[in-house]
Design a protein around this motif. Structure first.
Motif, PDB file in Angstrom:
ATOM      1  N   GLU B  49       0.825  -1.212   0.000  1.00  0.00           N
ATOM      2  CA  GLU B  49       0.000   0.000   0.000  1.00  0.00           C
ATOM      3  C   GLU B  49       0.853   1.253   0.000  1.00  0.00           C
ATOM      4  O   GLU B  49       0.341   2.361  -0.114  1.00  0.00           O
ATOM      5  CB  GLU B  49      -0.861   0.053   1.266  1.00  0.00           C
ATOM      6  N   LEU B  51       2.281   2.389   2.590  1.00  0.00           N
ATOM      7  CA  LEU B  51       2.035   3.070   3.857  1.00  0.00           C
ATOM      8  C   LEU B  51       2.718   2.311   4.981  1.00  0.00           C
ATOM      9  O   LEU B  51       2.791   1.091   4.959  1.00  0.00           O
ATOM     10  CB  LEU B  51       0.526   3.121   4.162  1.00  0.00           C
ATOM     11  N   LEU B  63       0.362  -7.376   7.427  1.00  0.00           N
ATOM     12  CA  LEU B  63      -0.835  -6.701   7.945  1.00  0.00           C
ATOM     13  C   LEU B  63      -0.628  -5.192   7.903  1.00  0.00           C
ATOM     14  O   LEU B  63       0.449  -4.704   8.231  1.00  0.00           O
ATOM     15  CB  LEU B  63      -1.113  -7.126   9.389  1.00  0.00           C
ATOM     16  N   THR B  64      -1.670  -4.479   7.488  1.00  0.00           N
ATOM     17  CA  THR B  64      -1.598  -3.024   7.420  1.00  0.00           C
ATOM     18  C   THR B  64      -2.716  -2.399   8.252  1.00  0.00           C
ATOM     19  O   THR B  64      -3.624  -3.098   8.684  1.00  0.00           O
ATOM     20  CB  THR B  64      -1.722  -2.530   5.966  1.00  0.00           C
ATOM     21  N   GLN B  65      -2.636  -1.089   8.387  1.00  0.00           N
ATOM     22  CA  GLN B  65      -3.588  -0.250   9.145  1.00  0.00           C
ATOM     23  C   GLN B  65      -3.432  -0.495  10.649  1.00  0.00           C
ATOM     24  O   GLN B  65      -3.766  -1.564  11.164  1.00  0.00           O
ATOM     25  CB  GLN B  65      -5.048  -0.489   8.695  1.00  0.00           C
ATOM     26  N   MET B  67      -4.863   0.295  13.545  1.00  0.00           N
ATOM     27  CA  MET B  67      -5.890  -0.228  14.463  1.00  0.00           C
ATOM     28  C   MET B  67      -6.192  -1.699  14.179  1.00  0.00           C
ATOM     29  O   MET B  67      -6.401  -2.487  15.109  1.00  0.00           O
ATOM     30  CB  MET B  67      -7.172   0.605  14.391  1.00  0.00           C
ATOM     31  N   ALA B  68      -6.200  -2.066  12.885  1.00  0.00           N
ATOM     32  CA  ALA B  68      -6.436  -3.470  12.517  1.00  0.00           C
ATOM     33  C   ALA B  68      -5.303  -4.356  13.023  1.00  0.00           C
ATOM     34  O   ALA B  68      -5.534  -5.471  13.516  1.00  0.00           O
ATOM     35  CB  ALA B  68      -6.585  -3.596  10.998  1.00  0.00           C
ATOM     36  N   ALA B 101      -8.009   8.429  14.943  1.00  0.00           N
ATOM     37  CA  ALA B 101      -7.555   7.823  13.685  1.00  0.00           C
ATOM     38  C   ALA B 101      -8.401   8.212  12.477  1.00  0.00           C
ATOM     39  O   ALA B 101      -7.939   8.076  11.340  1.00  0.00           O
ATOM     40  CB  ALA B 101      -7.523   6.297  13.826  1.00  0.00           C
TER      41      ALA B 101
END
Lengths: 212, 212
Positions: B49, B51, B63-65, B67-68, B101
């Motif tokens: 991504e 990011l 794994l991204t994001q 909070m996830a 967020a």
């Protein structure tokens, strides 16, 4: 349950979809964000943060933030499951949802657009270009995530999840501002699969009681 | 586990706090966002991504994001629990996390600030005013949410949760831009309770191997 919401708010739209997917009846309470009703004294009790959507449970408890509301409904109510049953699946669905809710939508929120116009004197067309830029950039990341995940009719698997609840309103927003949505095959296929379902159709702007 | 992150990224900071709170060892892989390293070909495999943070599990799963990632770690790993055990508590913690967020951080992200300067020719001081405006507005909503919730030393109860992982980096950002943080007693008390803990201290910018 009562949903304080606004037909055009895409965070409200997410919750309406989730309530429909789970088959939960609710009272629709319209709050006109564009006219600033959410900041008026009359709403201060029901909308402590001044943001919609707010879900009022039958015991008066108020819940805010669309993704938090949807996860709460999924954890406590019967009906279709909007989060996968395994931790990795949940992580993927939450990450997809957060691309929309943390990478695209906040930057294009009405209050942000108003700030650009009022404080930075941004004209209509550059403002619309800003809007399209963040939608396009975010959806390209979304498409890459979908491509890296398991195949399915929806964003994750063959039933709608929280990720579809977040994606669909964002596509509506993107279309409204004439964003280029080409070259996003998995994303647009999921959008179309969703829009074939009554739960999504009934939640859209044009089907809302306060639609203009 | 490997954490692809950047010392100054507050989403990275959230995950570092969570890993420390849960007592999980990880390899710190610095990616220099401000120099655009995350968009370079060399990182395309690890950062699909573009990011940070991205967490690489021992089996290579990415794994991204933030909070996830944190919810995934909480669901699958031993150690301190970062989400409450009841659905209403989880809804409150997620809503607090999402104020940061989804309402504050995305609008003040580096790429957004760069767009303001490059496309709208926004000068340094109005840009900083924009930054402070969204931090202040968001933290006032955060304070109201805390005031409406149960009393506790941290954002929710007497142990740190996902909400504290999100709050603390945002306060650092606010302080860096000289945001007025007065009149936020519950928020700042939670911040101070967090900063008394080694898990938070060790995650802060100045303690990172790539700190400048």
């Amino acid at each position: 349950m009562k949903l304080y919401n606004y037909f055009r708010s895409s965070a409200s739209f997410r919750v309406r979809i989730a309530l429909n997917l789970k088959g939960l009846p609710y009272e629709y309470v319209p709050v006109h964000i564009a006219r600033g009703e959410h900041r008026q004294e009359a709403w201060a009790g029901a909308l402590p943060e001044g943001l919609v959507p707010t879900l009022e449970l039958d015991d008066g408890t108020l819940l805010t933030q669309s993704m938090a509301i949807i996860e709460y409904l999924d954890e406590t109510q019967a009906g279709a499951k909007l989060l996968p049953s395994d931790a990795l699946g949940r992580a993927r669905v939450r990450a997809l949802s957060q691309i929309v809710a943390c990478e695209i939508h906040p930057i294009n929120n009405l209050r942000v657009l108003k700030y650009l116009v009022k404080e930075f004197k941004v004209e209509e067309e550059p403002k619309n270009e800003w809007y399209r830029h963040w939608v396009r950039t975010g959806l390209e990341a979304f498409e890459k995530q979908l491509a890296a995940g398991p195949k399915g009719r929806f964003c994750y698997g063959d039933t709608p999840t929280l990720a579809d609840c977040c994606l669909v309103p964002q596509i509506f927003n993107g279309q409204r501002f004439n964003t280029d949505l080409s070259g996003l095959p998995r994303t647009m296929a999921a959008f179309e699969a969703c829009m074939a379902l009554e739960a999504f159709q009934k939640a859209q702007w044009s089907a809302c009681p306060d639609a203009e």
